[in-house]
Design a protein around this motif. Structure first.
Motif, PDB file in Angstrom:
ATOM      1  N   GLY A   1       0.760  -1.438   0.044  1.00 38.45           N
ATOM      2  CA  GLY A   1       0.050   0.147  -0.213  1.00 38.45           C
ATOM      3  C   GLY A   1       0.886   1.246  -0.109  1.00 38.45           C
ATOM      4  N   TYR A   2       1.933   1.331   0.814  1.00 34.55           N
ATOM      5  CA  TYR A   2       2.751   2.745   0.836  1.00 34.55           C
ATOM      6  C   TYR A   2       3.396   3.168  -0.418  1.00 34.55           C
ATOM      7  CZ  TYR A   2       1.357   3.867   5.829  1.00 34.55           C
ATOM      8  OH  TYR A   2       1.027   4.381   6.799  1.00 34.55           O
ATOM      9  N   PRO A   3       4.177   2.273  -1.041  1.00 36.22           N
ATOM     10  CA  PRO A   3       5.082   2.471  -2.160  1.00 36.22           C
ATOM     11  C   PRO A   3       4.062   2.329  -3.269  1.00 36.22           C
ATOM     12  CG  PRO A   3       5.463   0.277  -1.255  1.00 36.22           C
ATOM     13  CD  PRO A   3       4.850   0.782  -0.223  1.00 36.22           C
ATOM     14  N   GLY A   4       2.898   1.572  -3.416  1.00 37.61           N
ATOM     15  CA  GLY A   4       2.067   1.696  -4.276  1.00 37.61           C
ATOM     16  C   GLY A   4       1.162   3.106  -4.555  1.00 37.61           C
ATOM     17  N   SER A   5       0.953   3.584  -3.281  1.00 34.16           N
ATOM     18  CA  SER A   5       0.041   4.751  -3.359  1.00 34.16           C
ATOM     19  C   SER A   5       1.014   5.732  -3.941  1.00 34.16           C
ATOM     20  CB  SER A   5      -0.469   5.047  -1.767  1.00 34.16           C
ATOM     21  OG  SER A   5      -1.296   3.974  -1.397  1.00 34.16           O
ATOM     22  N   ALA A   6       2.345   5.952  -3.222  1.00 35.96           N
ATOM     23  CA  ALA A   6       3.221   6.757  -3.808  1.00 35.96           C
ATOM     24  C   ALA A   6       3.373   6.968  -5.245  1.00 35.96           C
ATOM     25  CB  ALA A   6       4.399   6.727  -2.858  1.00 35.96           C
ATOM     26  N   LEU A   7       3.469   5.629  -5.762  1.00 37.51           N
ATOM     27  CA  LEU A   7       3.447   5.505  -7.182  1.00 37.51           C
ATOM     28  C   LEU A   7       2.384   6.174  -7.924  1.00 37.51           C
ATOM     29  CD1 LEU A   7       5.391   4.507  -9.601  1.00 37.51           C
ATOM     30  CD2 LEU A   7       3.989   2.431  -9.447  1.00 37.51           C
ATOM     31  N   LEU A   8       1.313   5.753  -7.678  1.00 37.24           N
ATOM     32  CA  LEU A   8       0.029   6.302  -8.058  1.00 37.24           C
ATOM     33  C   LEU A   8      -0.027   7.799  -7.999  1.00 37.24           C
ATOM     34  CD1 LEU A   8      -2.802   3.599  -6.831  1.00 37.24           C
ATOM     35  CD2 LEU A   8      -2.075   4.070  -9.286  1.00 37.24           C
ATOM     36  N   ARG A   9       0.268   8.560  -7.061  1.00 36.09           N
ATOM     37  CA  ARG A   9       0.063   9.960  -6.804  1.00 36.09           C
ATOM     38  C   ARG A   9       1.168  10.535  -7.670  1.00 36.09           C
ATOM     39  NH1 ARG A   9      -0.239   8.806  -0.324  1.00 36.09           N
ATOM     40  NH2 ARG A   9      -2.706   8.241  -0.283  1.00 36.09           N
ATOM     41  N   GLU A  10       2.272   9.899  -7.856  1.00 41.96           N
ATOM     42  CA  GLU A  10       3.195  10.363  -8.831  1.00 41.96           C
ATOM     43  C   GLU A  10       3.041  10.330 -10.097  1.00 41.96           C
ATOM     44  OE1 GLU A  10       7.131   8.445  -8.193  1.00 41.96           O
ATOM     45  OE2 GLU A  10       7.113   8.785  -6.017  1.00 41.96           O
TER      46      GLU A  10
ATOM     47  N   ALA B   1       0.347  12.411 -15.003  1.00 40.07           N
ATOM     48  CA  ALA B   1       0.355  13.808 -14.119  1.00 40.07           C
ATOM     49  C   ALA B   1       1.003  15.194 -15.199  1.00 40.07           C
ATOM     50  CB  ALA B   1       1.006  13.717 -12.884  1.00 40.07           C
ATOM     51  N   PRO B   2       0.227  15.952 -15.236  1.00 35.39           N
ATOM     52  CA  PRO B   2       0.977  17.297 -15.811  1.00 35.39           C
ATOM     53  C   PRO B   2       2.120  17.755 -15.018  1.00 35.39           C
ATOM     54  CG  PRO B   2      -1.381  17.869 -14.799  1.00 35.39           C
ATOM     55  CD  PRO B   2      -0.938  16.374 -14.777  1.00 35.39           C
TER      56      PRO B   2
END
Length: 719
Positions: free
Chosen positions: A152-161, A568-569
């Protein structure tokens, strides 16, 4: 004194009655420790050591302040030992271990007991089978919690990036569940209905349908020719080509396990999975049903004998041997199927909903052990020549010979899919056995106007059933899966149907595009099996955690290196040209410069996921320092940045800019007892009056009594 500790306070009274004198029963109120929400500085995954994969637990606030002090006193008084009797699953095993650790209970002083039902015979029987904590089960529970964070933690960070959306997050089980909804949503969107035709003819008390296969050519699946269908419907003079009557049997449905209970309650009672879980929890805690989080659909031999005796007394047909069902390979909780603890009790529960669910469980438990329903099934095939073409029609009907379990359960109201399928296919009525080669005349005929249907939307229960079929999730996690999807905005529910939201689609597309393993159904299923293997001792905790982490790190590193998957722009700082980044602050989202550590303080509010306009600067009218907009519990206001230097100027917020200050109340003739300056009467609308000193450097305040200032009463000492 003997002390028994359970999870829920709802069990305390009934267990106290069963155990009697010499026992004290207390509750832990669920978990007393959990992983921290925020990680330490530099920690990649909050609460997890990536060297040993050991969790770093913190006390739950409620437990730290109330539960633990109370339990410590009881444990100290337990001169005859402590019985840890939390729920009989991995979660319960872990809670018992946490209790032992936090309360510092020596190995020689505790006993672990479990019971599948809160009844006198079951509880007293459990006391005769004491054991110690099963650390394989504890590690299996920890493995799920740790794996959730490793993913969850690294996966969520990747998604946000990749997406630029700060509210999006990934989950080991949650993400595949959302994928099912997104894929079904896509299937529905691209579906194009086909209008087609059929025909049926009627006889005395039964009907036959046109077999269109003889007229389908190439890849066509449907009849699109209305004239051909009309010709088929005009058939009247038929020859019987085939007629056959065979015996058929229908077995009763299996007893409920967790997911089928959720399905059945959804169809029959319109309860969502969360409500069903809550109601069944209450029924279990009150001693009305056995443990409700189970993969099993079988009963113990003793229970089978009890049900058969109960049915025999009422004259209900029974099979020669008790019924058992093949268990799934993933069934791992080791409990029996859900049933009443006292079969003879026809109604139980404190509310109408609890009583309705109990009735559903009870009837299913009894019916599951009754005899098959037996039928004679007759099928006929009819031919007719019409307009130079040969048409074939078919009919199927069944006649009940022995009702078996259907004498008690005429219609299984919990099986919505079966009911819909029967309605769609339709029985032909009382089809009689007909001599082959004989002639028969139809009384009437009609064209059937048909239309293909899009794939059905999932309902909460059918989605959980699909996850179970894919091997994803386990009984204790099913309600949480649904709750999480709704709370995070990935799904909505309208009239029991589930819809994937645009945010849910964004989540799934980003994970699939970046080829992250945990979005794949097979990977998630295999991981569930590995976590199960920890519980059975077939796999080591550390080995499984290490493999999970290595896979996740490899997936994330590969995805980050592939900039073609970025959606992401990119926005650059107008002051230093470095990239802006979206940041979640205490007052919501904003955009700040990535060059902050180098001294760039550029920051602007977020406007629909993009950097907004930099707000105009406002100077304090008293000290000329900048004013800043501050968010508090009661909304926004503007305060002076010179507050620490003594400037207390503040303004209300007026649509994003400082508003007009309220006029300062007049200084009264009453004097401050500390500095001698005049006092000001401060009035809080609708609340109370109080008095403050007009000297800003004086912190003295007074209560108001009948419009006059009075000294505040000192608080009574607690010592």
């Amino acid at each position: 004194m003997k002390v028994m500790i359970v999870e829920s306070p709802n069990k305390v009274e009934k267990l106290s009655q069963i155990l009697g004198d010499g026992w004290t029963v207390a509750a832990s109120y669920g978990h007393i420790r959990d992983l921290p929400k925020e990680g330490e500085k530099g920690e990649a995954v909050a609460g997890i050591s990536l060297d040993t994969f050991e969790p770093k637990y913190v006390l739950v606030e409620r437990a730290e302040q109330h539960t633990i002090p109370k339990l410590r006193k009881l444990v100290a008084q337990a001169d005859e030992g402590v019985w840890l009797a939390t729920d009989p699953d991995r979660e319960g095993e872990a809670i018992s271990w946490h209790l032992k650790e936090v309360l510092r209970i020596a190995d020689s002083r505790y006993t672990r007991v479990t019971f599948n039902a809160i009844s006198a015979s079951t509880v007293l029987g459990a006391l005769e089978k004491p054991r110690k904590i099963d650390f394989k089960l504890v590690k299996a529970q920890e493995g799920r919690r740790v794996t959730d964070r490793l993913i969850g933690y690294p996966g969520s960070a990747l998604l946000r990036e990749k997406t630029g959306n700060r509210s999006i997050s990934a989950g080991r089980v949650q993400s595949p569940a959302v994928r099912l909804l997104a894929e079904r949503e896509r299937q529905i969107q691209v579906f194009k209905p086909t209008n087609h035709f059929g025909a049926e003819v009627e006889f005395d008390g039964w009907k036959a349908k046109w077999d269109t296969k003889l007229f389908l050519t190439g890849d066509s699946e449907y009849i699109l020719d209305a004239e051909l269908a009309a010709l088929a419907a005009s058939c009247r003079d038929f020859t019987v080509e085939a007629s056959e009557t065979k015996p058929s049997r229908k077995a009763p449905p299996a007893p409920f396990r967790t997911v089928t209970l959720m399905q059945g309650a959804s169809v029959a009672l319109k309860f969502n999975p969360k409500k069903t879980a809550e109601l069944s929890q209450k029924l279990f805690e009150a001693g009305h049903i056995t443990y409700h989080r189970t993969d099993s659909q079988n009963f113990t031999p003793e229970v089978l004998a009890e049900i058969r005796a109960y049915a025999s007394e009422r004259g209900w047909a029974l099979p020669e041997k008790p019924r058992t069902w093949k268990e799934k390979d993933s069934a791992q909780e080791g409990h029996e199927a859900i049933r009443p603890t006292h079969l003879e009790v026809a109604s139980a529960g404190d509310t109408a909903d609890e009583q309705a669910l109990y009735k559903l469980i009870r009837i299913r438990a009894v019916v599951s052990q009754l005899a098959d329903a037996e039928y004679n099934v007759t099928t006929v095939r009819l031919l007719c020549a019409q307009g130079g073409k040969s048409f074939a029609f078919g009919a199927r009907g069944q006649q009940c010979v022995k009702p078996g379990f259907e004498a008690v359960l005429a219609t299984d109201v919990t099986d919505g899919d079966a009911a819909e399928k029967t309605a769609e296919e339709g029985e032909s009525g009382a089809v009689p056995p007909l001599p082959v080669g004989s002639q028969i005349l139809a009384l009437d005929g009609r064209v059937s106007m048909l239309k293909t249907s899009a794939p059905k939307r999932y309902k909460a229960a059918s989605l959980l059933a699909k996850l179970e079929a894919l091997g994803i999730g386990r009984p204790s996690t099913y309600p949480t899966i649904m709750t999480t999807m709704f709370e995070r905005g990935y799904a909505t529910e309208e009239k029991e149907l589930l819809y994937c939201t645009p945010l849910g689609t964004t989540l799934v597309v980003a994970l699939i595009r970046n080829k992250v393993g945990f979005i794949e159904y097979d990977y998630t299923c295999e991981l569930e099996n590995e976590l199960d293997a920890i519980a059975s001792g077939r796999a080591e905790y550390l080995d499984v955690m290490r493999r999970v982490n290595e896979r996740v790190e490899a997936d994330i590193a590969r995805a980050r290196a592939d900039e073609s998957t970025n959606t992401a722009p990119r926005f650059n700082c107008p002051e230093c040209s470095k990239p802006l980044r979206q940041i979640k602050g205490p007052n919501g989202l904003f955009w700040g410069c990535s060059g902050f550590d180098e001294g760039c303080r550029y920051a602007v509010p977020d406007e629909n996921g993009k950097p907004g306009e930099k707000p105009p600067a406002y100077a304090c009218p008293e000290c000329t320092k900048p004013l800043r907009r501050i968010g508090g519990e009661r909304g926004y206001f503007w305060g002076c940045t010179g507050y620490a230097d003594g400037c207390k100027v503040a303004f209300p917020d007026d649509n994003g800019k400082p508003g007009k200050r309220a006029p300062t109340p007049p200084v009264s003739a009453f004097k401050c007892g500390a500095c001698g300056n005049g006092l000001i009467n401060r009035k809080k609308p609708g609340k109370y009056n109080f008095w403050t000193c007009s000297n800003r450097d004086c912190d003295k305040t007074y209560d108001d009594r009948a419009g006059k200032p009075v000294e505040k009463k000192a608080k009574a000492s607690t010592h």
